[in-house]
Design a protein around this motif. Structure first.
Motif, PDB file in Angstrom:
ATOM      1  N   ILE A 112       0.589  -1.709   0.108  1.00  0.00           N
ATOM      2  CA  ILE A 112       0.279  -0.070  -0.091  1.00  0.00           C
ATOM      3  C   ILE A 112       0.848   1.188   0.312  1.00  0.00           C
ATOM      4  CG2 ILE A 112      -0.140  -0.044   2.365  1.00  0.00           C
ATOM      5  CD1 ILE A 112      -3.506   0.996   1.975  1.00  0.00           C
ATOM      6  N   GLY A 113       2.187   1.026   0.221  1.00  0.00           N
ATOM      7  CA  GLY A 113       2.866   1.571  -0.143  1.00  0.00           C
ATOM      8  C   GLY A 113       4.540   1.624   0.592  1.00  0.00           C
ATOM      9  N   ILE A 114       5.315   2.410   0.672  1.00  0.00           N
ATOM     10  CA  ILE A 114       6.485   1.962   1.553  1.00  0.00           C
ATOM     11  C   ILE A 114       6.960   3.086   2.436  1.00  0.00           C
ATOM     12  CG2 ILE A 114       9.396   2.036   0.753  1.00  0.00           C
ATOM     13  CD1 ILE A 114       8.732   0.579  -2.076  1.00  0.00           C
ATOM     14  N   SER A 115       6.554   2.568   4.105  1.00  0.00           N
ATOM     15  CA  SER A 115       6.948   3.673   4.768  1.00  0.00           C
ATOM     16  C   SER A 115       8.018   4.078   5.155  1.00  0.00           C
ATOM     17  CB  SER A 115       6.048   2.790   6.350  1.00  0.00           C
ATOM     18  OG  SER A 115       6.230   3.985   7.503  1.00  0.00           O
ATOM     19  N   THR A 116       8.820   5.137   5.100  1.00  0.00           N
ATOM     20  CA  THR A 116       9.987   5.755   5.624  1.00  0.00           C
ATOM     21  C   THR A 116      10.180   6.653   6.843  1.00  0.00           C
ATOM     22  OG1 THR A 116       9.508   7.455   4.626  1.00  0.00           O
ATOM     23  CG2 THR A 116      10.335   6.177   3.129  1.00  0.00           C
ATOM     24  N   GLN A 117       9.142   6.065   7.157  1.00  0.00           N
ATOM     25  CA  GLN A 117       8.922   6.395   8.788  1.00  0.00           C
ATOM     26  C   GLN A 117       8.853   4.734  10.016  1.00  0.00           C
ATOM     27  OE1 GLN A 117       4.465   8.123   9.618  1.00  0.00           O
ATOM     28  NE2 GLN A 117       4.586   6.419  10.716  1.00  0.00           N
ATOM     29  N   LYS A 118       9.764   5.290  10.939  1.00  0.00           N
ATOM     30  CA  LYS A 118       9.784   4.172  11.823  1.00  0.00           C
ATOM     31  C   LYS A 118       8.728   3.827  12.890  1.00  0.00           C
ATOM     32  CE  LYS A 118      14.486   5.629  12.531  1.00  0.00           C
ATOM     33  NZ  LYS A 118      15.454   5.972  13.239  1.00  0.00           N
ATOM     34  N   LEU A 119       7.140   4.399  12.944  1.00  0.00           N
ATOM     35  CA  LEU A 119       6.117   3.595  14.090  1.00  0.00           C
ATOM     36  C   LEU A 119       5.254   3.515  13.136  1.00  0.00           C
ATOM     37  CD1 LEU A 119       6.137   6.734  16.236  1.00  0.00           C
ATOM     38  CD2 LEU A 119       7.362   4.632  16.434  1.00  0.00           C
ATOM     39  N   HIS A 120       4.957   2.645  13.958  1.00  0.00           N
ATOM     40  CA  HIS A 120       3.682   1.400  12.852  1.00  0.00           C
ATOM     41  C   HIS A 120       4.051  -0.121  12.276  1.00  0.00           C
ATOM     42  CE1 HIS A 120       0.106  -0.519  12.502  1.00  0.00           C
ATOM     43  NE2 HIS A 120      -0.122  -0.169  11.615  1.00  0.00           N
ATOM     44  N   ALA A 121       5.185   0.844  10.850  1.00  0.00           N
ATOM     45  CA  ALA A 121       5.032   0.095   9.991  1.00  0.00           C
ATOM     46  C   ALA A 121       6.832   1.135   9.075  1.00  0.00           C
ATOM     47  CB  ALA A 121       3.934  -0.163   9.062  1.00  0.00           C
ATOM     48  N   ARG A 122       6.870   0.139   8.454  1.00  0.00           N
ATOM     49  CA  ARG A 122       8.437   0.762   7.932  1.00  0.00           C
ATOM     50  C   ARG A 122       8.900  -0.047   6.670  1.00  0.00           C
ATOM     51  NH1 ARG A 122      14.634   2.073  10.357  1.00  0.00           N
ATOM     52  NH2 ARG A 122      14.817   4.105   9.218  1.00  0.00           N
ATOM     53  N   GLY A 123       9.499   0.523   5.877  1.00  0.00           N
ATOM     54  CA  GLY A 123       8.857  -0.192   3.837  1.00  0.00           C
ATOM     55  C   GLY A 123       8.069  -0.352   3.462  1.00  0.00           C
ATOM     56  N   PRO A 124       8.300  -1.747   2.732  1.00  0.00           N
ATOM     57  CA  PRO A 124       6.665  -2.408   2.305  1.00  0.00           C
ATOM     58  C   PRO A 124       5.933  -2.614   3.063  1.00  0.00           C
ATOM     59  CG  PRO A 124       8.270  -2.808   1.301  1.00  0.00           C
ATOM     60  CD  PRO A 124       9.480  -2.179   2.312  1.00  0.00           C
ATOM     61  N   GLY A 150       2.502  -4.704   3.862  1.00  0.00           N
ATOM     62  CA  GLY A 150       1.819  -5.046   3.205  1.00  0.00           C
ATOM     63  C   GLY A 150       0.563  -5.724   4.359  1.00  0.00           C
ATOM     64  N   LEU A 151       0.019  -6.784   4.042  1.00  0.00           N
ATOM     65  CA  LEU A 151      -1.222  -7.392   4.937  1.00  0.00           C
ATOM     66  C   LEU A 151      -1.340  -6.705   6.559  1.00  0.00           C
ATOM     67  CD1 LEU A 151      -2.610 -10.209   2.881  1.00  0.00           C
ATOM     68  CD2 LEU A 151      -3.454  -8.004   3.075  1.00  0.00           C
ATOM     69  N   PRO A 152       0.085  -7.071   6.823  1.00  0.00           N
ATOM     70  CA  PRO A 152      -0.036  -7.150   8.870  1.00  0.00           C
ATOM     71  C   PRO A 152      -0.239  -6.115   9.000  1.00  0.00           C
ATOM     72  CG  PRO A 152       1.639  -9.143   7.913  1.00  0.00           C
ATOM     73  CD  PRO A 152       0.993  -7.709   6.691  1.00  0.00           C
ATOM     74  N   GLU A 153       0.696  -4.514   7.871  1.00  0.00           N
ATOM     75  CA  GLU A 153       0.742  -3.519   8.442  1.00  0.00           C
ATOM     76  C   GLU A 153      -0.700  -2.771   8.268  1.00  0.00           C
ATOM     77  OE1 GLU A 153       3.137  -5.500   6.574  1.00  0.00           O
ATOM     78  OE2 GLU A 153       4.263  -5.519   8.166  1.00  0.00           O
ATOM     79  N   LEU A 154      -1.384  -3.269   8.070  1.00  0.00           N
ATOM     80  CA  LEU A 154      -2.582  -2.583   7.207  1.00  0.00           C
ATOM     81  C   LEU A 154      -3.840  -3.731   8.287  1.00  0.00           C
ATOM     82  CD1 LEU A 154      -2.857  -2.859   3.513  1.00  0.00           C
ATOM     83  CD2 LEU A 154      -3.300  -0.330   5.523  1.00  0.00           C
ATOM     84  N   THR A 155      -3.227  -4.136   9.715  1.00  0.00           N
ATOM     85  CA  THR A 155      -4.152  -4.154  10.786  1.00  0.00           C
ATOM     86  C   THR A 155      -3.486  -3.583  12.474  1.00  0.00           C
ATOM     87  OG1 THR A 155      -2.656  -6.296  11.811  1.00  0.00           O
ATOM     88  CG2 THR A 155      -3.955  -6.320   9.867  1.00  0.00           C
ATOM     89  N   SER A 156      -3.554  -3.188  13.381  1.00  0.00           N
ATOM     90  CA  SER A 156      -3.689  -2.761  14.562  1.00  0.00           C
ATOM     91  C   SER A 156      -4.199  -4.380  15.322  1.00  0.00           C
ATOM     92  CB  SER A 156      -4.353  -1.735  15.343  1.00  0.00           C
ATOM     93  OG  SER A 156      -3.676  -1.444  16.885  1.00  0.00           O
ATOM     94  N   THR A 157      -3.982  -3.892  16.600  1.00  0.00           N
ATOM     95  CA  THR A 157      -4.660  -5.069  17.412  1.00  0.00           C
ATOM     96  C   THR A 157      -5.078  -4.631  18.692  1.00  0.00           C
ATOM     97  OG1 THR A 157      -2.524  -5.111  18.642  1.00  0.00           O
ATOM     98  CG2 THR A 157      -2.195  -6.567  16.822  1.00  0.00           C
ATOM     99  N   LYS A 158      -5.735  -5.804  19.108  1.00  0.00           N
ATOM    100  CA  LYS A 158      -6.730  -5.241  19.977  1.00  0.00           C
ATOM    101  C   LYS A 158      -6.198  -6.825  21.432  1.00  0.00           C
ATOM    102  CE  LYS A 158     -11.035  -7.114  18.949  1.00  0.00           C
ATOM    103  NZ  LYS A 158     -12.166  -6.232  18.431  1.00  0.00           N
ATOM    104  N   TYR A 159      -6.769  -6.464  22.855  1.00  0.00           N
ATOM    105  CA  TYR A 159      -6.759  -7.846  23.697  1.00  0.00           C
ATOM    106  C   TYR A 159      -7.569  -8.705  24.272  1.00  0.00           C
ATOM    107  CZ  TYR A 159      -1.948  -6.151  24.688  1.00  0.00           C
ATOM    108  OH  TYR A 159      -0.427  -5.658  24.404  1.00  0.00           O
ATOM    109  N   ILE A 160      -7.964  -9.926  23.968  1.00  0.00           N
ATOM    110  CA  ILE A 160      -8.380 -10.184  24.460  1.00  0.00           C
ATOM    111  C   ILE A 160      -8.927 -11.240  25.660  1.00  0.00           C
ATOM    112  CG2 ILE A 160     -10.261 -12.123  24.495  1.00  0.00           C
ATOM    113  CD1 ILE A 160     -10.540 -10.003  21.286  1.00  0.00           C
TER     114      ILE A 160
END
Ligand SMILES: NC(=O)C1=CN([C@@H]2O[C@H](COP(=O)(O)OP(=O)(O)OC[C@H]3O[C@@H](n4cnc5c(N)ncnc54)[C@H](OP(=O)(O)O)[C@@H]3O)[C@@H](O)[C@H]2O)C=CC1
Ligand SMILES: N[C@@H](CCC(=O)OP(=O)(O)O)C(=O)O
Length: 428
Positions: free
Chosen positions: A395-407, A409-419
């Motif tokens: 979806i893009g190549i992140s050049t920042q360091k938080l949440h995602a860095r680099g190309p 894909g799918l995991p980078e389009l998710t957040s998480t929650k605790y159950i």
């Protein structure tokens, strides 16, 4: 008495965002099979309706040529039947990937017996503002659907006809597969006001991904109230070390620069260790000349240019920070690997840098010291790409360091929650 729908008083962009939010809620719990069926329907529809897509694209290309747009930009914009087939194939690659939603990232049973799981969940509504590459429309939609997100697509106005046709095909396929068509929407309006509205849609849009040049990124980072994942320009470097295989170095240099100069992972600067320069530079200059590349050379490179066929101009300080996106490259000789790293750290946009070396020690030092999303050892800078990394697309190549860095894909389009699962547990 006429009853007003709550949508009636909203701007078209806000209305689209509300619809996206509703669609995202429907998508979030869907099992993988339903999302994959919709993606397969998209891939098939792209192939069946190629001529409609290419015809719309031809209008954008004609408009771009009339406006005197450079051929590199026209290349980014162009869709051919072959490119549409490649886009459909990328969608099928996404189908083959595991669904990130529901993946347990972390899980344990606490000493009190509570079961704790951190699981991946969709981000919700993803807004993307992107360049004049219509393939991004499909890549973004496919990745967002598979990861359970709705997407608001704000492509370049110069790709308006192509994107309108593509989104029509996507929505028909998604709706036909029984999923909410509003999961994929083109942001209404052709002007920049739509970008401003997206930036203010906090609470409706969960994340905004600006994918384009420096002006876009600066504007969105400074003005958006919606959380942003920054992508960035690609001032990428190839460093040829004192201990390099010369044939390999030439291949990597030419591939990095000239395979597709209009994309962000193409190389913009060549740095050569002084010990290998006498042997390497004459060959490199000839190879660059054969590839049609103009070299913006520092004075030490210029010294090797006299007898070469290369088109060489004297570099100015601006060359070190320029992302040409064309058949141009800046070139300098450096005293050592550490000087190369210093140069890179000073001028890079933090996207991708490559070292060509036979020394493991040099490779290790370079990969440790260079602070970019991707560091390539004996490989082309062109590999920084979601498809090449096996992510199906990006979806893009992140050049920042938080949440995602680099190309991303799918995991980078998710957040998480605790159950947190207890058995009547209460905190004491
Ligand atoms: N790291 C990465 O993932 C990627 C980086 N890039 C980088 O993008 C650049 C090429 O993209 P380019 O074709 O120049 O795209 P632009 O940055 O010109 O445009 C991209 C999109 O942003 C919009 N836009 C541009 N500037 C502004 C602004 N100031 N305010 C609001 N909206 C704006 C455009 O709208 P409109 O068309 O209406 O003007 C378009 O939709 C290169 O530098 C490349 O390296 C590209 C792709 C991926
Ligand atoms: N995905 C690309 C690289 C990233 C990208 O999309 O960049 P750009 O062409 O500048 O929009 C590729 O190598 O094909």
């Amino acid at each position: 008495m006429t009853t007003l729908s709550p949508y009636d008083s909203m701007s078209p962009v806000t209305r689209a965002a509300y619809r996206a939010k509703a669609a995202a809620a429907d998508l979030a719990p869907l099992p993988r099979a339903e999302k994959d069926d919709a993606l397969l329907a998209i891939a098939d529809a792209l192939e069946v309706r190629t001529s409609e897509i290419v015809a719309a694209n031809a209008k954008d290309i004609a408009r771009a040529r009339e406006a005197g747009t450079s051929e590199t930009v026209v290349d980014r914009l162009t869709l051919t039947p072959e490119r549409v087939r490649a886009i459909a194939s990328d969608v099928r690659d996404v189908v083959a990937l595991p669904d990130p939603v529901g993946e347990v990232v972390r899980g344990s049973t606490l000493p009190n017996g509570i079961d704790l799981r951190q699981v991946r969940v969709p981000l919700g509504v993803v807004g993307i503002i992107y360049e004049a590459r219509p393939n991004v429309t499909v890549d973004a939609a496919a990745l967002c659907l598979k990861s359970g997100n709705a997407v608001l697509l704000r492509g370049s106005s110069s790709a308006f006809e192509s994107n309108t046709a593509l989104v029509r095909v996507l929505r028909d396929a998604v709706g036909g597969a029984g999923l909410p068509a509003d999961a994929v929407q083109l942001v209404p309006g052709e002007g920049r006001e739509s970008v401003r509205e997206l930036m203010r849609a906090r609470g409706l849009v969960d994340v905004l991904i600006p994918r384009g040049g420096a002006s876009l990124i600066r504007t969105v980072v400074q003005e958006s109230t919606v959380p942003v994942i920054e992508t960035g320009t690609g001032n990428c470097h190839v460093y040829v070390d004192a201990n390099a295989d010369l044939d390999m170095a030439i291949d990597i240099l030419i591939n990095s620069k000239a395979q597709r100069p209009s994309v962000c992972n193409s190389a913009e600067t060549l740095l050569v260790h002084q010990d290998i320069a006498p042997e390497f530079l004459p060959r490199a200059l000839d190879a660059l000349a054969a590839a049609g590349v103009t070299v913006h050379a520092d004075e030490r490179v210029l010294a090797y240019a006299k007898d070469s066929k290369a088109t060489v101009v004297e570099a100015t300080p601006e060359d070190w920070e320029t992302e040409y996106l064309s058949y141009d490259i800046a070139a300098a000789v450096v005293d050592s690997l550490d000087r190369a790293v210093e140069h890179i750290r000073l001028w890079t946009s933090g996207h991708t840098e490559a070292i060509v070396t036979t020394s493991q020690q040099a490779a290790r030092r370079f990969t440790q010291l260079v602070d970019s999303t991707t560091v390539a050892v004996n490989a082309s800078t062109r590999f920084t790409d979601g498809g090449q990394f096996g992510f199906g697309a990006e979806i893009g190549i992140s050049t920042q360091k938080l949440h995602a860095r680099g190309p991303m894909g799918l995991p980078e389009l998710t957040s998480t929650k605790y159950i947190v699962t207890g058995d009547g547990h209460i905190r004491r």
